[in-house]
Design a protein around this motif. Structure first.
Motif, PDB file in Angstrom:
ATOM      1  N   LEU A  57     105.045   1.029  22.050  1.00 28.36           N
ATOM      2  CA  LEU A  57     106.392   0.867  22.581  1.00 28.36           C
ATOM      3  C   LEU A  57     107.250   1.992  22.024  1.00 28.36           C
ATOM      4  O   LEU A  57     107.231   2.256  20.815  1.00 28.36           O
ATOM      5  N   GLY A  58     107.981   2.672  22.899  1.00 21.70           N
ATOM      6  CA  GLY A  58     108.831   3.771  22.467  1.00 21.70           C
ATOM      7  C   GLY A  58     110.224   3.665  23.044  1.00 21.70           C
ATOM      8  O   GLY A  58     110.437   3.059  24.101  1.00 21.70           O
ATOM      9  N   ARG A  59     111.174   4.268  22.314  1.00 17.02           N
ATOM     10  CA  ARG A  59     112.555   4.357  22.797  1.00 17.02           C
ATOM     11  C   ARG A  59     113.184   5.630  22.238  1.00 17.02           C
ATOM     12  O   ARG A  59     112.828   6.081  21.142  1.00 17.02           O
ATOM     13  N   ARG A  60     114.112   6.167  22.981  1.00 25.34           N
ATOM     14  CA  ARG A  60     114.886   7.288  22.460  1.00 25.34           C
ATOM     15  C   ARG A  60     115.769   6.800  21.319  1.00 25.34           C
ATOM     16  O   ARG A  60     116.299   5.681  21.346  1.00 25.34           O
ATOM     17  N   ALA A  61     115.933   7.657  20.312  1.00 25.43           N
ATOM     18  CA  ALA A  61     116.805   7.352  19.176  1.00 25.43           C
ATOM     19  C   ALA A  61     117.564   8.636  18.830  1.00 25.43           C
ATOM     20  O   ALA A  61     117.109   9.428  18.000  1.00 25.43           O
ATOM     21  N   GLY A  62     118.684   8.854  19.500  1.00 26.56           N
ATOM     22  CA  GLY A  62     119.448  10.079  19.272  1.00 26.56           C
ATOM     23  C   GLY A  62     118.685  11.301  19.736  1.00 26.56           C
ATOM     24  O   GLY A  62     118.258  11.391  20.896  1.00 26.56           O
ATOM     25  N   HIS A  63     118.473  12.259  18.828  1.00 25.34           N
ATOM     26  CA  HIS A  63     117.730  13.469  19.159  1.00 25.34           C
ATOM     27  C   HIS A  63     116.231  13.298  18.914  1.00 25.34           C
ATOM     28  O   HIS A  63     115.493  14.290  18.927  1.00 25.34           O
ATOM     29  N   VAL A  87     101.201 -10.063   9.095  1.00 26.74           N
ATOM     30  CA  VAL A  87     100.418 -11.159   9.684  1.00 26.74           C
ATOM     31  C   VAL A  87      99.141 -10.619  10.348  1.00 26.74           C
ATOM     32  O   VAL A  87      98.853 -10.912  11.514  1.00 26.74           O
ATOM     33  N   GLY A  88      98.385  -9.827   9.624  1.00 27.38           N
ATOM     34  CA  GLY A  88      97.104  -9.337  10.110  1.00 27.38           C
ATOM     35  C   GLY A  88      97.169  -8.220  11.116  1.00 27.38           C
ATOM     36  O   GLY A  88      96.137  -7.818  11.668  1.00 27.38           O
ATOM     37  N   VAL A  89      98.355  -7.690  11.395  1.00 22.85           N
ATOM     38  CA  VAL A  89      98.520  -6.602  12.354  1.00 22.85           C
ATOM     39  C   VAL A  89      99.033  -5.367  11.622  1.00 22.85           C
ATOM     40  O   VAL A  89      99.943  -5.466  10.786  1.00 22.85           O
ATOM     41  N   ALA A  90      98.437  -4.220  11.920  1.00 21.54           N
ATOM     42  CA  ALA A  90      98.893  -2.954  11.345  1.00 21.54           C
ATOM     43  C   ALA A  90      99.774  -2.232  12.355  1.00 21.54           C
ATOM     44  O   ALA A  90      99.522  -2.269  13.567  1.00 21.54           O
ATOM     45  N   TYR A  91     100.804  -1.586  11.830  1.00 17.68           N
ATOM     46  CA  TYR A  91     101.730  -0.843  12.665  1.00 17.68           C
ATOM     47  C   TYR A  91     101.881   0.580  12.125  1.00 17.68           C
ATOM     48  O   TYR A  91     101.852   0.802  10.913  1.00 17.68           O
ATOM     49  N   ARG A  92     102.038   1.506  13.031  1.00 20.27           N
ATOM     50  CA  ARG A  92     102.429   2.869  12.668  1.00 20.27           C
ATOM     51  C   ARG A  92     103.571   3.284  13.576  1.00 20.27           C
ATOM     52  O   ARG A  92     103.483   3.173  14.808  1.00 20.27           O
ATOM     53  N   ALA A  93     104.656   3.731  12.946  1.00 21.54           N
ATOM     54  CA  ALA A  93     105.787   4.277  13.687  1.00 21.54           C
ATOM     55  C   ALA A  93     105.805   5.780  13.518  1.00 21.54           C
ATOM     56  O   ALA A  93     105.618   6.294  12.411  1.00 21.54           O
ATOM     57  N   GLU A  94     106.015   6.477  14.615  1.00 21.14           N
ATOM     58  CA  GLU A  94     106.110   7.936  14.607  1.00 21.14           C
ATOM     59  C   GLU A  94     107.447   8.345  15.191  1.00 21.14           C
ATOM     60  O   GLU A  94     107.814   7.904  16.293  1.00 21.14           O
ATOM     61  N   LEU A  95     108.161   9.155  14.451  1.00 22.47           N
ATOM     62  CA  LEU A  95     109.434   9.682  14.908  1.00 22.47           C
ATOM     63  C   LEU A  95     109.234  11.157  15.243  1.00 22.47           C
ATOM     64  O   LEU A  95     108.911  11.968  14.373  1.00 22.47           O
ATOM     65  N   THR A  96     109.380  11.501  16.503  1.00 20.90           N
ATOM     66  CA  THR A  96     109.204  12.875  16.954  1.00 20.90           C
ATOM     67  C   THR A  96     110.484  13.357  17.614  1.00 20.90           C
ATOM     68  O   THR A  96     111.372  12.556  17.953  1.00 20.90           O
ATOM     69  N   GLU A  97     110.573  14.666  17.798  1.00 16.17           N
ATOM     70  CA  GLU A  97     111.753  15.183  18.475  1.00 16.17           C
ATOM     71  C   GLU A  97     111.765  14.702  19.919  1.00 16.17           C
ATOM     72  O   GLU A  97     110.726  14.550  20.560  1.00 16.17           O
ATOM     73  N   TYR A  98     112.946  14.430  20.438  1.00 14.89           N
ATOM     74  CA  TYR A  98     113.097  13.981  21.808  1.00 14.89           C
ATOM     75  C   TYR A  98     112.929  15.152  22.761  1.00 14.89           C
ATOM     76  O   TYR A  98     113.482  16.240  22.546  1.00 14.89           O
ATOM     77  N   VAL A  99     112.151  14.950  23.806  1.00 15.53           N
ATOM     78  CA  VAL A  99     111.921  15.984  24.816  1.00 15.53           C
ATOM     79  C   VAL A  99     112.761  15.634  26.042  1.00 15.53           C
ATOM     80  O   VAL A  99     112.476  14.649  26.730  1.00 15.53           O
ATOM     81  N   PRO A 100     113.809  16.413  26.339  1.00 18.83           N
ATOM     82  CA  PRO A 100     114.699  16.060  27.450  1.00 18.83           C
ATOM     83  C   PRO A 100     114.105  16.309  28.830  1.00 18.83           C
ATOM     84  O   PRO A 100     114.588  15.755  29.825  1.00 18.83           O
ATOM     85  N   VAL A 101     113.074  17.137  28.897  1.00 20.10           N
ATOM     86  CA  VAL A 101     112.463  17.434  30.196  1.00 20.10           C
ATOM     87  C   VAL A 101     111.566  16.260  30.595  1.00 20.10           C
ATOM     88  O   VAL A 101     110.718  15.827  29.805  1.00 20.10           O
ATOM     89  N   PRO A 102     111.717  15.712  31.792  1.00 17.36           N
ATOM     90  CA  PRO A 102     110.902  14.546  32.174  1.00 17.36           C
ATOM     91  C   PRO A 102     109.449  14.919  32.435  1.00 17.36           C
ATOM     92  O   PRO A 102     109.144  16.062  32.827  1.00 17.36           O
ATOM     93  N   PRO A 103     108.530  13.967  32.226  1.00 17.95           N
ATOM     94  CA  PRO A 103     107.145  14.218  32.614  1.00 17.95           C
ATOM     95  C   PRO A 103     107.025  14.306  34.129  1.00 17.95           C
ATOM     96  O   PRO A 103     107.904  13.844  34.865  1.00 17.95           O
ATOM     97  N   VAL A 104     105.937  14.889  34.565  1.00 19.63           N
ATOM     98  CA  VAL A 104     105.743  15.050  36.008  1.00 19.63           C
ATOM     99  C   VAL A 104     105.688  13.689  36.696  1.00 19.63           C
ATOM    100  O   VAL A 104     106.244  13.497  37.775  1.00 19.63           O
ATOM    101  N   THR A 105     105.006  12.714  36.074  1.00 24.75           N
ATOM    102  CA  THR A 105     104.977  11.360  36.608  1.00 24.75           C
ATOM    103  C   THR A 105     105.406  10.384  35.527  1.00 24.75           C
ATOM    104  O   THR A 105     105.285  10.662  34.334  1.00 24.75           O
ATOM    105  N   ARG A 106     105.900   9.234  35.931  1.00 24.36           N
ATOM    106  CA  ARG A 106     106.251   8.161  35.006  1.00 24.36           C
ATOM    107  C   ARG A 106     105.520   6.886  35.411  1.00 24.36           C
ATOM    108  O   ARG A 106     105.472   6.538  36.583  1.00 24.36           O
TER     109      ARG A 106
END
Length: 282
Positions: free
Chosen positions: A46-52, A98-117
């Motif tokens: 699951l991802g969301r924009r967070a500022g830049h 509760v038995g689940v591992a999580y990894r969060a990655e914070l990367t720079e936001y890319v303003p150019v849209p992908p070719v498909t969504r």
């Protein structure tokens, strides 16, 4: 392999769990998500924009955390030259609950849209400038030479599955290169080009990445022809054809599970063009 279905988890409790994880990640990495939710393969991410920046959370069973896919974004950030355009990694946060591992990655936001969504495949032809194709050719050329012990496609998968999905004897992979391993239209932005989603990068058969991109273009004939024309120096070689067969076999496996139903007959037809052998029916 590339079998992505971009949907939230079927179970409401799993969607709620991932939203809580994103909140935990945002607090730990000190950012504030503001953009709409973007779900990954079967709700695994699951991802969301967070500022830049872009905040993305991935989850798995605690005993399956770590390893190649888990570390892909971080290792690409340190090992792949920046002449291959991709988002820079700003931070990583790991935790378990509760038995689940999580990894969060914070990367720079890319303003150019992908070719498909929402889908890796094209359903109509697209117009991309010549400079975009030159940038893609250059990026993949640089990436091919990157030393790594990460293995994205294994010979034992080919040995087990070629007869089942292609109806031919397994081939031996003799020429490999470093590649993205998930090269499709939702992982490529429009101009200027940026390559997204690096969790699976590594060594793979020559021609695999391009065979995958071509397959995801089959419903857009002019674009598929452009892929083949731009990368004929790879796809029209013996090694390139072998890599393309591996990509087609993996996609046919995905199709056998109900993924890409409208693309499935086109993928099967392309495989039969290469092998001169009917694709086995499920």
């Amino acid at each position: 392999m590339s079998t992505k279905v971009f949907t939230a988890p079927g179970a409401t409790k799993d969607a709620a769990r991932m939203r809580r994880a994103l909140t935990t990640a945002a607090r730990g990495l000190q950012v504030t998500p503001t953009g709409p939710e973007v779900w990954g393969w079967q709700g695994r991410t699951l991802g969301r924009r967070a500022g830049h920046c872009w905040l993305r959370v991935v989850s798995t069973a605690k005993d399956k955390a770590g390893g190649r896919l888990w570390e892909g974004t971080a290792t690409a950030d340190t090992h792949v030259p920046w002449s291959v355009p991709r988002p820079r990694l700003r931070g990583v946060l790991d935790w378990t609950a509760v038995g689940v591992a999580y990894r969060a990655e914070l990367t720079e936001y890319v303003p150019v849209p992908p070719v498909t969504r929402g889908t890796p495949a094209l359903d109509q032809d697209i117009a991309l400038p010549d400079s975009w194709w030159s940038e893609l050719k250059s990026a993949l050329g640089v990436l091919a030479t990157v030393p790594t012990d990460r293995e994205s496609v294994r010979q034992n998968w080919i040995d087990r599955n070629f007869r089942r999905f292609l109806g031919i004897d397994p081939v031996r992979i003799r020429e490999t290169a470093t590649g993205h391993a998930d090269l499709h239209w939702a992982n490529l932005t429009r101009a200027p080009l940026v390559l997204l989603d690096w969790e699976n990068w590594g060594r793979l058969p020559v021609g695999y990445d391009l065979g995958l991109l071509h397959a995801y273009s089959l419903a857009a004939p002019a674009t598929a022809a452009r892929v083949r024309r731009e990368f004929a120096h790879v796809l029209d070689t013996d090694a390139g054809r072998t890599g393309e067969l591996v990509a087609l076999a993996q996609l046919l496996q995905a199709c056998s599970r109900g993924v890409h139903p409208t693309l499935a007959p086109l993928i099967a037809h392309r495989a039969q063009e290469l092998t001169h052998t009917p694709v086995p029916t499920p």
